[in-house]
Design a protein around this motif. Structure first.
Motif, PDB file in Angstrom:
ATOM      1  N   ALA A 120       0.864  -1.476   0.031  1.00  0.00           N
ATOM      2  CA  ALA A 120      -0.199  -0.136   0.210  1.00  0.00           C
ATOM      3  C   ALA A 120       0.955   1.471  -0.380  1.00  0.00           C
ATOM      4  O   ALA A 120       0.420   2.122  -1.084  1.00  0.00           O
ATOM      5  N   SER A 121       1.752   1.445   0.899  1.00  0.00           N
ATOM      6  CA  SER A 121       2.824   1.858   0.923  1.00  0.00           C
ATOM      7  C   SER A 121       3.283   2.778  -0.652  1.00  0.00           C
ATOM      8  O   SER A 121       3.770   4.135  -0.750  1.00  0.00           O
ATOM      9  N   LEU A 122       4.126   1.553  -1.182  1.00  0.00           N
ATOM     10  CA  LEU A 122       4.884   1.591  -2.621  1.00  0.00           C
ATOM     11  C   LEU A 122       3.716   2.694  -3.520  1.00  0.00           C
ATOM     12  O   LEU A 122       4.169   3.342  -4.628  1.00  0.00           O
ATOM     13  N   ARG A 123       2.799   1.558  -2.951  1.00  0.00           N
ATOM     14  CA  ARG A 123       1.440   2.130  -4.518  1.00  0.00           C
ATOM     15  C   ARG A 123       0.940   4.103  -4.018  1.00  0.00           C
ATOM     16  O   ARG A 123       0.710   4.232  -4.946  1.00  0.00           O
ATOM     17  N   ARG A 124       1.126   3.711  -2.862  1.00  0.00           N
ATOM     18  CA  ARG A 124       1.120   5.327  -2.999  1.00  0.00           C
ATOM     19  C   ARG A 124       2.154   6.423  -3.211  1.00  0.00           C
ATOM     20  O   ARG A 124       2.537   7.355  -2.904  1.00  0.00           O
ATOM     21  N   GLY A 125       3.004   5.873  -3.246  1.00  0.00           N
ATOM     22  CA  GLY A 125       4.482   6.290  -4.292  1.00  0.00           C
ATOM     23  C   GLY A 125       5.671   6.726  -3.116  1.00  0.00           C
ATOM     24  O   GLY A 125       6.246   7.880  -3.264  1.00  0.00           O
TER      25      GLY A 125
END
Length: 345
Positions: free
Chosen positions: A91-96
């Protein structure tokens, strides 16, 4: 911009998890001038009350989506139970967001590979918190082993015992052994070929609370790990034995964390004609305590994360390094299920 081309603005961080290890992260992140700790997220209202008391300027929230979606966040530090790591990292990576997650990154190799691929595709730093690799004593140990005075590496062993704390989501091997697998891989610059392990539930819990594991590396080097939640004697020790020197790291010894034993044994190069003529070459010498500059490993680790983000480079303990540790832990787990049978890594 700085002379090196790195941004001079602090990296804005959200900390997810304020339980066992989270408060330590909060303290270090709050103290670093290169970091702006903007939010701490935890499900417990009681823990968040502690956050507000200690850090009045930091936002406290219970909703992780709210924390990850804030516009004033560049990076996320995850200090939650191991079973929650894959979803939170994803989730963190997909939020950039750049991510520093406590070990292990995931309990399955496929999850590790997927998260590494995602980090690469979104161009974000993915780092895993193997704190001991940022310990000055382990760094000194590696420095010694690289020296000709150490000689050929024979074997390594590590002991990590204490009375708890008992985890609810993983066994003692998964809780403690990743530290030592990471240390061994770092010291030897390779990952093991195979693993053999046994465990038992001495405390009658649902998970093994004691484990013994042996790892096989190239050049016939073996490494042994003993971990326990059920030992009243707390030990945090790593030993490397070579043909010319023995090196001991004792994390509980603040005065002499590293000691060199200038003693070794090796077989002669010449071929002997009979058993009676065969004699080992024994070398005896001093015991040396080298100077180890004191520093806080967790602070060193966070500084590595900050620098990796600023320089857009891979950190020492990046996602791929963590994949090799998880791959080894999966083999250890499988071997424990098979009562010690050797399992390829």
């Amino acid at each position: 911009m700085s002379p090196a081309g790195r941004p001079t603005q602090p990296i804005r961080v959200a900390l997810v998890g304020f339980g066992y290890w989270g408060p330590n992260y909060a303290r270090v992140l709050h103290e670093l001038p290169q970091v702006e700790l903007n939010v701490v997220c935890d499900r417990s209202a009681e823990r968040l009350a502690q956050v507000k008391q200690r850090y009045p300027a930091v936002t406290a929230c219970q909703d992780v989506d709210e924390a990850l979606g804030r516009p004033d966040i560049d990076a996320v530090v995850i200090a939650t139970p191991a079973s929650t790591h894959p979803a939170l990292v994803n989730a963190s990576l997909r939020r950039g967001r750049h991510v520093l997650v406590e070990k292990p990154m995931a309990l399955e190799v496929a999850d590790c590979d997927a998260l590494c691929g995602l980090a690469k595709s979104v161009g974000r730093v993915l780092m895993v918190g193997y704190t001991f690799l940022y310990n000055a004593g382990i760094r000194k140990m590696k420095e010694c082993m690289a020296s000709d005075q150490f000689g050929q590496v024979y074997y390594l062993h590590a002991t990590r015992t204490n009375l708890g704390p008992i985890r609810q989501d993983v066994n003692a091997a998964w809780d403690l052994a990743p530290h030592d697998v990471a240390i061994f891989n770092y010291l030897l610059d390779q990952q093991p070929r195979w693993a053999s392990a046994i465990g038992t539930c001495a405390l009658r819990t649902s998970r093994d609370d004691i484990a013994f594991a042996t790892l096989g590396y190239d050049n016939n080097v073996v490494a042994n790990i003993h971990v326990s939640w059920a030992d009243p004697n707390k030990v945090r020790e790593v030993v490397a034995v070579g043909s010319r020197r023995r090196v001991v790291f004792d994390d509980l010894n603040d005065v002499e964390p590293v000691r060199f034993f200038e003693r070794g044994v090796a077989a002669p190069d010449a071929i002997v004609d009979s058993y009676g003529e065969f004699k080992l070459l024994v070398r005896d010498g001093d015991i040396v305590s080298p100077k180890v500059q004191p520093s806080e490993p967790l602070k060193n680790q966070c500084l590595e994360f900050v620098d990796a983000v600023s320089a857009a480079r891979a950190p020492l303990t990046d996602g791929r390094f963590s994949c090799s540790v998880t791959r080894t832990m999966v083999a250890i787990d499988e071997s424990m299920r098979r009562k010690g049978a050797a399992v390829d890594v």
